[in-house]
Write an enzyme that holds these catalytic residues in place. Sequence first.
Site, PDB file in Angstrom:
ATOM      1  N   SER A  64       0.811  -1.226   0.000  1.00  0.00           N
ATOM      2  CA  SER A  64       0.000   0.000   0.000  1.00  0.00           C
ATOM      3  C   SER A  64       0.838   1.267   0.000  1.00  0.00           C
ATOM      4  O   SER A  64       0.277   2.368   0.047  1.00  0.00           O
ATOM      5  CB  SER A  64      -0.936   0.004   1.212  1.00  0.00           C
ATOM      6  N   THR A  71      -2.642   3.358   4.303  1.00  0.00           N
ATOM      7  CA  THR A  71      -1.624   4.409   4.286  1.00  0.00           C
ATOM      8  C   THR A  71      -0.753   4.308   5.527  1.00  0.00           C
ATOM      9  O   THR A  71      -1.254   4.063   6.621  1.00  0.00           O
ATOM     10  CB  THR A  71      -2.319   5.789   4.282  1.00  0.00           C
ATOM     11  N   THR A 107       1.514   6.854   0.689  1.00  0.00           N
ATOM     12  CA  THR A 107       0.510   5.867   0.260  1.00  0.00           C
ATOM     13  C   THR A 107       0.514   5.682  -1.249  1.00  0.00           C
ATOM     14  O   THR A 107       0.870   6.599  -1.992  1.00  0.00           O
ATOM     15  CB  THR A 107      -0.900   6.334   0.704  1.00  0.00           C
ATOM     16  N   ARG A 110      -6.629  10.249  -9.534  1.00  0.00           N
ATOM     17  CA  ARG A 110      -7.344  10.357  -8.261  1.00  0.00           C
ATOM     18  C   ARG A 110      -6.365  10.698  -7.132  1.00  0.00           C
ATOM     19  O   ARG A 110      -5.299  10.109  -7.019  1.00  0.00           O
ATOM     20  CB  ARG A 110      -8.033   9.027  -7.955  1.00  0.00           C
ATOM     21  N   THR A 123      -6.000   7.303   8.023  1.00  0.00           N
ATOM     22  CA  THR A 123      -5.967   6.251   7.010  1.00  0.00           C
ATOM     23  C   THR A 123      -7.389   5.725   6.847  1.00  0.00           C
ATOM     24  O   THR A 123      -8.171   5.717   7.800  1.00  0.00           O
ATOM     25  CB  THR A 123      -4.984   5.120   7.377  1.00  0.00           C
ATOM     26  N   GLY A 124      -7.697   5.285   5.650  1.00  0.00           N
ATOM     27  CA  GLY A 124      -9.059   4.840   5.356  1.00  0.00           C
ATOM     28  C   GLY A 124      -9.469   5.429   4.026  1.00  0.00           C
ATOM     29  O   GLY A 124      -8.612   5.875   3.257  1.00  0.00           O
TER      30      GLY A 124
HETATM   31  N1  ASP Z   1      -6.359   7.298   2.712  1.00  0.00           N
HETATM   32  C1  ASP Z   1      -5.805   6.652   1.562  1.00  0.00           C
HETATM   33  C2  ASP Z   1      -6.448   7.179   0.324  1.00  0.00           C
HETATM   34  O1  ASP Z   1      -7.641   7.336   0.290  1.00  0.00           O
HETATM   35  C3  ASP Z   1      -5.983   5.168   1.559  1.00  0.00           C
HETATM   36  C4  ASP Z   1      -5.601   4.496   2.820  1.00  0.00           C
HETATM   37  O2  ASP Z   1      -5.384   5.036   3.868  1.00  0.00           O
HETATM   38  O3  ASP Z   1      -5.520   3.301   2.703  1.00  0.00           O
HETATM   39  O4  ASP Z   1      -5.749   7.389  -0.635  1.00  0.00           O
END
Ligand code: ASP
Length: 300
Positions: free
Chosen positions: A47, A144, A162, A172, A195-196
């Site tokens: 990731s 992330t 990330t 994106r 993160t998310g």
């Molecule tokens: N926050 C990150 C994103 O949307 C993804 C993640 O944290 O896994 O790019």
Amino acid sequence: MWAIIGTWPFALRGVEQAARGLAAGQEAMEAAVQACRLIEDDETVDSVGRGGIPNREGYCELDAAVMDGRSLGIGAVAGLRHCPNAVLAARALLDHPTHNMLCGPGADAFAREQGLSQRPIETPQAMERWQALKRQQASHGHDTVCFLALSNNGRLASAVTTSGLGLKMPGRVGDSPLAGSGFYADDELGAAAATGLGEDIMRGLLSFQAVSYLKQGLHPQQAAEQAVLQAHQRMLRGGHQPDNMAVICLDKQGRYGAACNHQEFVYAAAAQGQPPHLVPVVPVIDNQRAAAPRELKGLR
Ligand code: ASP
């Protein structure tokens, strides 16, 4: 007092390295950046950095950012295609006198000018995984790596890196390189990082919200919980079902905490007198179930 906290179990190695550095007098920014770099270089982590999961078209676009809690200075890059150590590009940009954020070809050109490695980001393993995800038409993401550090001299820093959402549309950009959404740091208060699903995290400016709750006198654990809960409930009131979100938070005294709205979140931490360890987080509210939030201390 020093402290270091990082998202996900694979941050533990970064926390261990940073703990050694901070205990020996390393500055917060250096500790946080080098911890991110360590994880970026680990090709088994899919990731971030080299080995990250490609976008819909089969190539990686990395996002990263750093924030210096003293000056509130920011360095952020988005959509890097040729520099696996995105966090180093963000760190280099922090020193730029006027620019805070670069994206796409401009970010890659800057990384090149800085002499940063231009190795391919896509690994054969990541491409295999990408093929499988494409076949299943599944998306992938939410891991992330974020580090928050406090050094003995009272300096705070945040650093995040990330590959973003797997199979994302080219171009994106998630929350991670956006100040206030994916990260924040202020020596006078504390630091936070998220993160998310970036699209939901940015609706609630999650990291800035957590730091603002510190300003109201909350412990970082309570500040993180309030930030997630308030953002989650606000989205529900607006008819939007939030996806996974998690935030980590560290204050200027070296106290820390984290919160999430899903079952899987674990973070790694260490501080003076506390060896590196993993902490599983109990969700404040569960986005998979229409249940009431658990009882929280602090604000309502
Ligand atoms: N926050 C990150 C994103 O949307 C993804 C993640 O944290 O896994 O790019």
